[in-house]
Design a protein around this motif. Structure first.
Motif: not given
Length: 119
Positions: A89-116
């Protein structure tokens, strides 16, 4: 603009547990889908767990029964509870969200967090 900030990564022994968090901020109207991915050294980024329209949950076969994804709509936050962790399971974990904002629909990623996972 939307920002995702992750937290919770750490060094843990095999069999241990961790809880990752990912909070979204900015101009958010709705979050249509959300998920956690991971990328181990030398490997492609892979989907770990996701919540899609209607609240349906999906898990990678390798984590099913050990990991749980959840969300707090009021806080625009998702979580990944990881139990019975294994060295693979060791890896960098990233979150991802498909967000509707004021500028429309966008796909966003977190910066990543290390799990060892290691003894």
């Amino acid at each position: 603009q939307v920002q995702l900030v992750e937290s919770g990564g750490d060094l843990v022994q095999p069999g241990g547990s961790l809880r990752l968090s990912c909070a979204a901020s900015g101009s958010i109207i709705s979050i249509n889908a959300m998920g956690w991915y991971r990328q181990a050294p030398g490997k492609l980024r892979e989907l770990v767990a996701s919540i899609i329209s209607g609240g349906r949950l999906n898990y990678a076969a390798s984590v099913k029964g050990r990991f749980t994804i959840s969300r707090d709509n009021a806080k625009n936050t998702i979580y990944l509870q990881m139990n019975s962790l294994k060295p693979e399971d060791t890896a960098v974990y990233y979150c991802n969200m498909l967000v509707r904002g004021s500028l429309g629909l966008g796909n966003y990623w977190g910066q990543g967090t290390q799990v060892t996972v290691s003894s």
